[in-house]
Design a protein around this motif. Sequence first.
Motif, PDB file in Angstrom:
ATOM      1  N   ARG A 221      68.592  66.891 -56.988  1.00  0.00           N
ATOM      2  CA  ARG A 221      68.923  65.548 -57.476  1.00  0.00           C
ATOM      3  C   ARG A 221      70.348  65.126 -57.112  1.00  0.00           C
ATOM      4  NH1 ARG A 221      69.615  66.640 -64.015  1.00  0.00           N
ATOM      5  NH2 ARG A 221      70.826  68.552 -63.806  1.00  0.00           N
ATOM      6  N   HIS A 222      71.286  66.104 -56.943  1.00  0.00           N
ATOM      7  CA  HIS A 222      72.671  65.798 -56.578  1.00  0.00           C
ATOM      8  C   HIS A 222      73.294  64.777 -57.536  1.00  0.00           C
ATOM      9  CE1 HIS A 222      71.840  67.089 -52.138  1.00  0.00           C
ATOM     10  NE2 HIS A 222      72.122  68.126 -52.920  1.00  0.00           N
ATOM     11  N   MET A 223      73.241  65.069 -58.824  1.00  0.00           N
ATOM     12  CA  MET A 223      73.822  64.178 -59.830  1.00  0.00           C
ATOM     13  C   MET A 223      75.344  64.310 -59.833  1.00  0.00           C
ATOM     14  SD  MET A 223      72.905  63.972 -63.911  1.00  0.00           S
ATOM     15  CE  MET A 223      73.450  65.660 -64.263  1.00  0.00           C
ATOM     16  N   PRO A 224      76.094  63.205 -59.777  1.00  0.00           N
ATOM     17  CA  PRO A 224      77.563  63.291 -59.814  1.00  0.00           C
ATOM     18  C   PRO A 224      78.054  63.620 -61.231  1.00  0.00           C
ATOM     19  CG  PRO A 224      76.880  60.998 -59.741  1.00  0.00           C
ATOM     20  CD  PRO A 224      75.623  61.807 -59.622  1.00  0.00           C
ATOM     21  N   VAL A 225      78.634  64.805 -61.409  1.00  0.00           N
ATOM     22  CA  VAL A 225      79.077  65.220 -62.741  1.00  0.00           C
ATOM     23  C   VAL A 225      80.590  65.134 -62.913  1.00  0.00           C
ATOM     24  CG1 VAL A 225      77.076  66.706 -63.081  1.00  0.00           C
ATOM     25  CG2 VAL A 225      79.155  67.679 -62.108  1.00  0.00           C
ATOM     26  N   GLN A 226      81.312  64.971 -61.807  1.00  0.00           N
ATOM     27  CA  GLN A 226      82.767  64.821 -61.897  1.00  0.00           C
ATOM     28  C   GLN A 226      83.262  64.058 -60.676  1.00  0.00           C
ATOM     29  OE1 GLN A 226      85.549  67.952 -63.594  1.00  0.00           O
ATOM     30  NE2 GLN A 226      86.082  68.151 -61.443  1.00  0.00           N
ATOM     31  N   ILE A 227      84.218  63.160 -60.904  1.00  0.00           N
ATOM     32  CA  ILE A 227      84.847  62.404 -59.820  1.00  0.00           C
ATOM     33  C   ILE A 227      86.352  62.438 -60.061  1.00  0.00           C
ATOM     34  CG2 ILE A 227      85.023  60.156 -58.669  1.00  0.00           C
ATOM     35  CD1 ILE A 227      82.252  59.478 -59.852  1.00  0.00           C
ATOM     36  N   ARG A 228      87.111  62.686 -59.017  1.00  0.00           N
ATOM     37  CA  ARG A 228      88.573  62.733 -59.152  1.00  0.00           C
ATOM     38  C   ARG A 228      89.222  61.916 -58.043  1.00  0.00           C
ATOM     39  NH1 ARG A 228      90.361  68.443 -60.075  1.00  0.00           N
ATOM     40  NH2 ARG A 228      89.850  67.841 -62.227  1.00  0.00           N
ATOM     41  N   ALA A 229      90.230  61.150 -58.416  1.00  0.00           N
ATOM     42  CA  ALA A 229      90.984  60.357 -57.444  1.00  0.00           C
ATOM     43  C   ALA A 229      92.467  60.638 -57.630  1.00  0.00           C
ATOM     44  CB  ALA A 229      90.705  58.874 -57.622  1.00  0.00           C
ATOM     45  N   GLN A 230      93.118  61.082 -56.571  1.00  0.00           N
ATOM     46  CA  GLN A 230      94.569  61.277 -56.570  1.00  0.00           C
ATOM     47  C   GLN A 230      95.206  60.007 -56.010  1.00  0.00           C
ATOM     48  OE1 GLN A 230      95.619  64.841 -54.428  1.00  0.00           O
ATOM     49  NE2 GLN A 230      95.073  66.197 -56.123  1.00  0.00           N
ATOM     50  N   LEU A 231      95.790  59.216 -56.907  1.00  0.00           N
ATOM     51  CA  LEU A 231      96.383  57.934 -56.547  1.00  0.00           C
ATOM     52  C   LEU A 231      97.901  58.050 -56.517  1.00  0.00           C
ATOM     53  CD1 LEU A 231      94.109  55.902 -58.967  1.00  0.00           C
ATOM     54  CD2 LEU A 231      93.677  56.419 -56.567  1.00  0.00           C
ATOM     55  N   PHE A 232      98.557  57.033 -55.999  1.00  0.00           N
ATOM     56  CA  PHE A 232     100.012  57.113 -55.877  1.00  0.00           C
ATOM     57  C   PHE A 232     100.684  57.160 -57.242  1.00  0.00           C
ATOM     58  CE2 PHE A 232      99.154  52.604 -56.183  1.00  0.00           C
ATOM     59  CZ  PHE A 232     100.197  52.118 -56.957  1.00  0.00           C
ATOM     60  N   TRP A 233     100.009  56.663 -58.300  1.00  0.00           N
ATOM     61  CA  TRP A 233     100.608  56.648 -59.632  1.00  0.00           C
ATOM     62  C   TRP A 233     100.076  57.761 -60.530  1.00  0.00           C
ATOM     63  CZ3 TRP A 233      96.430  55.925 -62.683  1.00  0.00           C
ATOM     64  CH2 TRP A 233      95.377  55.153 -62.193  1.00  0.00           C
ATOM     65  N   GLY A 234      99.231  58.623 -59.981  1.00  0.00           N
ATOM     66  CA  GLY A 234      98.722  59.737 -60.774  1.00  0.00           C
ATOM     67  C   GLY A 234      97.277  60.057 -60.443  1.00  0.00           C
ATOM     68  N   THR A 235      96.745  61.059 -61.106  1.00  0.00           N
ATOM     69  CA  THR A 235      95.377  61.500 -60.864  1.00  0.00           C
ATOM     70  C   THR A 235      94.485  61.114 -62.038  1.00  0.00           C
ATOM     71  OG1 THR A 235      96.099  63.378 -59.515  1.00  0.00           O
ATOM     72  CG2 THR A 235      93.900  63.526 -60.477  1.00  0.00           C
ATOM     73  N   ILE A 236      93.328  60.532 -61.747  1.00  0.00           N
ATOM     74  CA  ILE A 236      92.352  60.248 -62.788  1.00  0.00           C
ATOM     75  C   ILE A 236      91.090  61.056 -62.496  1.00  0.00           C
ATOM     76  CG2 ILE A 236      93.211  57.948 -63.349  1.00  0.00           C
ATOM     77  CD1 ILE A 236      90.921  56.785 -61.702  1.00  0.00           C
ATOM     78  N   THR A 237      90.453  61.532 -63.561  1.00  0.00           N
ATOM     79  CA  THR A 237      89.257  62.354 -63.418  1.00  0.00           C
ATOM     80  C   THR A 237      88.167  61.848 -64.343  1.00  0.00           C
ATOM     81  OG1 THR A 237      90.638  64.287 -62.926  1.00  0.00           O
ATOM     82  CG2 THR A 237      88.333  64.695 -63.473  1.00  0.00           C
ATOM     83  N   PHE A 238      86.988  61.659 -63.787  1.00  0.00           N
ATOM     84  CA  PHE A 238      85.806  61.272 -64.547  1.00  0.00           C
ATOM     85  C   PHE A 238      85.024  62.546 -64.871  1.00  0.00           C
ATOM     86  CE2 PHE A 238      87.155  57.645 -62.260  1.00  0.00           C
ATOM     87  CZ  PHE A 238      86.572  56.487 -62.759  1.00  0.00           C
ATOM     88  N   HIS A 239      84.857  62.842 -66.163  1.00  0.00           N
ATOM     89  CA  HIS A 239      84.083  64.003 -66.595  1.00  0.00           C
ATOM     90  C   HIS A 239      82.783  63.521 -67.224  1.00  0.00           C
ATOM     91  CE1 HIS A 239      87.655  66.606 -66.169  1.00  0.00           C
ATOM     92  NE2 HIS A 239      88.334  65.663 -66.789  1.00  0.00           N
ATOM     93  N   LEU A 240      81.660  64.075 -66.793  1.00  0.00           N
ATOM     94  CA  LEU A 240      80.380  63.652 -67.355  1.00  0.00           C
ATOM     95  C   LEU A 240      80.320  63.997 -68.839  1.00  0.00           C
ATOM     96  CD1 LEU A 240      77.604  62.403 -66.637  1.00  0.00           C
ATOM     97  CD2 LEU A 240      76.756  64.747 -66.365  1.00  0.00           C
ATOM     98  N   GLN A 241      80.113  62.981 -69.650  1.00  0.00           N
ATOM     99  CA  GLN A 241      80.027  63.137 -71.098  1.00  0.00           C
ATOM    100  C   GLN A 241      78.581  63.338 -71.549  1.00  0.00           C
ATOM    101  OE1 GLN A 241      82.747  62.979 -73.256  1.00  0.00           O
ATOM    102  NE2 GLN A 241      81.462  63.417 -75.042  1.00  0.00           N
TER     103      GLN A 241
END
Length: 246
Positions: A221-241
């Motif tokens: 199924r390849h379900m996205p369980v985490q997404i991370r973006a390293q941006l110029f102002w910091g890193t944000i991470t999406f964690h599957l709730q």
Amino acid sequence: MPGGGLALAQQTSSIPTLQPPPTGYVFPAQETLSYTVDWRVFTAGTAVFHLTREGNVQKVDATADSVGGVTMLFPVVDRFQSGFDTRTGCSTGFSKQLQEGRRKVSSDLSFNYSQGKQTQVERNLVKGTSKQQTASIPACVTDSLSAIFYAASQPLIVGKTVSFPLADSMRTVTVTMKVEAREEIKTPAGTFQTLRVQPTADEGVVKNRGKIWIWYTDDPRHMPVQIRAQLFWGTITFHLQSYETK
């Protein structure tokens, strides 16, 4: 102008063809994926992807909202809608409504594949202004929201890449998804065996937003369980709730 025509032909030929989803891949009839969004040590927001299948079209609705103290400093209420043909992968359109701080804009991107054109209508809801742009596209493209779930349909093999054309800011860019490694990821929704994938592009939003990674479950199924973006102002991470299929 022969020279200009040759340059355009070379540019078009360098864009890969969007490969249709494999016959055996099954898109969810209905699925809701909810994420917490962390910035540094803070929970800065929530994000939700809601997928529904209507005939041969997979519809994707996404929301992103700030929470807690972040809302007091910089309120965010964003809404996104897209869709794609489950037989071809071709996007059927992409819309967004953004409320970020004092900024309020909306845009609608539509595709006319028979004419090879994309049209975007963008509205500034604060100033009450709007503008329309048109640009060429190849025979089939994905968009920046559909791409997350279109890519999930493709074979993801460690050390290999998947490339496809993406309509981005009135251009068509090549996005390359490199499958870097297998990783065990712990999220509030559970522990998953995953494939870490890094999307890159030579230009456009994907390139300009810094480094991005998506962790897909290491199963069909390849379900996205985490997404991370390293941006110029910091890193944000999406964690599957949580995730629901009803």
